[in-house]
Design an enzyme around this catalytic site. Structure first.
Site, PDB file in Angstrom:
ATOM      1  N   ASP A 372      65.231 -14.086  18.407  1.00 27.98           N
ATOM      2  CA  ASP A 372      63.819 -13.907  18.703  1.00 27.98           C
ATOM      3  C   ASP A 372      63.098 -13.193  17.567  1.00 27.98           C
ATOM      4  O   ASP A 372      63.712 -12.545  16.706  1.00 27.98           O
ATOM      5  CB  ASP A 372      63.663 -13.101  19.995  1.00 27.98           C
ATOM      6  N   ASP A 440      56.726 -19.076  25.622  1.00 30.30           N
ATOM      7  CA  ASP A 440      57.023 -18.070  26.642  1.00 30.30           C
ATOM      8  C   ASP A 440      56.395 -18.431  27.984  1.00 30.30           C
ATOM      9  O   ASP A 440      56.652 -17.766  28.988  1.00 30.30           O
ATOM     10  CB  ASP A 440      56.511 -16.692  26.199  1.00 30.30           C
TER      11      ASP A 440
END
Length: 485
Positions: A372, A440
């Site tokens: 990430d 997301d």
């Protein structure tokens, strides 16, 4: 010029590839400036089976002194008329890949990023289509850049109504000093054409990505169905809770249990411990190795979340090496998500990241890594750089060096890219990660639109998605389970 079979790899940069030399043919054209001993090498590679051509550019400085590169494009196309629409994909966090279609008129239309990443605001994939082009009919040209930093795609109509499109590193915030005797390699761009509309160009690009970008152990393999702990737990979990979740996931037929953020250092929220990649034994007394063994015993593989490019000010890493964080000396730092970016232009920082990730993957039976990156660049500064406008490009090169080393050390680990969702969804990252977390936003209705946007240039096999809660955690929308699946 020189003609060869196969594809030439690029020094320091990811690029397309051919499994067999007969799968591609390349032509190198070398140009020389009339005024100086500066050479430009243009390399074209033809992938006939998917109707794609790649082009890269390299500058060789054979002068007696350094030169400055202020602008270098990887691709250029010239058209005899300007009757085209410029199509690009814009958005923001949880609103990625919205198609924008605008008629080309005199002047410039620009799709670009200056965030240090390819960005969720302007994906580097663009198209030029005739106004009458539809899903299944009409002329369309496509261009994408195999690069993960600041990019620039421009369609310009001149005074005689002709059209030029270019693509490459964004000239803004970029200037590169090239010493005598050195070379500068620009990223590779991929170009394609179809007269069968957007469906035809998508087919070309899908084949190209699957056959000439994605590589390695997972290229042809079905990816495991995974359970991710994030929306179930966020930071609040212990080993017993994780084990119970894993057993439920196994009973539902899931194959991989992924432990997301909160497992390391003193991480109870997003304000601490990035850079300290040691297991929190208060939360997980048996450590990652013990937890992975328990997960394995019930018939699931084990995966982990990391954010290796970042550091928290409240961390042992930052306290030991504050100079490793990207920070402008003497200036207040603009924080993002309570974290700072490690300076990957520094060799010792790259070695630290490689060492930390290698130790982590050696410490337990870890089969999957979610990589990430949860903030963009704001303040940029590289210690030891004479020219600070080299920083953002050198950072990307540093990241590629790290990923290249880790992929070679752990070839069978499934790495998934992520950057606040789709903030770095590009062909450069797909050369290392066979799949990327597209957004997301896990709302099923939103995802149909987001993934439709990606589908114009990227195959579904590189897009990962979750079946998540209702009401959805991002939009609060209530959606039936059947729709979410």
């Amino acid at each position: 010029h020189q003609i060869n079979n196969g594809h030439q790899s690029l020094k320091g940069l990811p690029s397309s590839y051919a499994e067999e030399e007969s799968d591609a043919m390349n032509v190198t054209i070398t140009l020389r400036s009339k005024e100086s001993k500066v050479f430009l090498e243009l390399v074209y590679t033809v992938y006939e089976e998917c109707d794609c051509i790649t082009r890269s550019a390299k500058i060789r400085n054979q002068e007696q002194s350094a030169i400055e590169i202020e602008r270098i494009m990887s691709a250029q196309l010239d058209f005899g008329d300007a009757e085209y629409d410029f199509i690009h994909f814009n958005g923001a966090w949880i609103r990625e890949m919205n198609l924008s279609r605008t008629r080309c008129t005199q002047g410039k239309q620009v799709n670009s990023s200056m965030m240090g990443v390819s960005s969720n605001r302007s994906n580097p994939y663009v198209m030029l289509a005739r106004p009458e082009t539809t899903e299944y009919a009409g002329d369309v040209y496509a261009c994408n850049l195999i690069y993960s930093g600041n990019h620039y795609e421009c369609a310009e109509v001149g005074s005689y109504q002709n059209l030029r499109m270019v693509a490459g590193i964004n000239p803004e915030l970029f200037c590169y000093d090239l010493p005598a005797g050195f070379e500068f390699q620009a990223p590779e761009a991929v170009l394609s054409y179809s007269d069968e509309g957007f469906s035809g160009i998508s087919k070309n690009m899908h084949i190209f990505v699957k056959e000439h970008i994605v590589r390695g152990y997972w290229k042809e393999k079905a990816r495991p169905v995974l359970f991710n702990s994030w929306e179930a737990c966020y930071f609040k979990f212990d080993e017993n809770k994780l084990y119970k979740l894993a057993k439920k996931a196994k009973n539902l037929g899931m194959e991989l249990f992924v432990l997301d953020d909160g497992w390391f250092g003193k991480r109870e929220d997003d304000k601490t411990s990035l850079g300290d990649w040691n297991c929190n034994l208060k939360k997980i007394p048996s450590g990652l190795s013990g937890l992975a063994s328990k997960i394995k015993a019930i018939g699931m593989d084990f995966g982990i979340w990391v954010e290796p490019e970042m550091v928290s000010v409240d961390s042992d890493c930052y306290r030991a090496h504050p100079e490793w964080a990207v920070d402008i000396p003497g200036k207040m730092h603009s924080e993002g998500r309570h974290q700072r970016i490690l300076n990957l232009t520094m060799q010792e920082v790259r070695e630290y990241v490689i060492s930390q990730m290698s130790d982590l993957l050696d410490s337990a039976d870890i089969r999957y890594v979610k990589w990430d990156m949860n903030r963009i660049f704001s303040d940029t500064y590289g210690i030891g750089l004479k020219n600070q406008q080299e920083f953002l490009h050198r950072y990307v090169l540093g990241l590629y060096e790290i990923l290249d080393q880790l992929m070679k050390r752990f070839p069978e680990v499934l790495f998934e890219g992520c950057a606040s969702g789709g903030n770095r969804f590009d062909l450069g990252m797909l050369c290392y990660f066979p799949q990327i977390w597209a957004s997301d936003n896990t709302d099923a209705w939103c995802r149909t639109q987001i993934q439709t946007g990606y589908s114009y240039g990227y195959p579904m096999s590189v897009i990962s998605a979750h079946v998540s809660a209702s009401p959805n955690h991002q939009t609060l929308r209530r959606i039936p389970l059947e729709t979410r699946y």
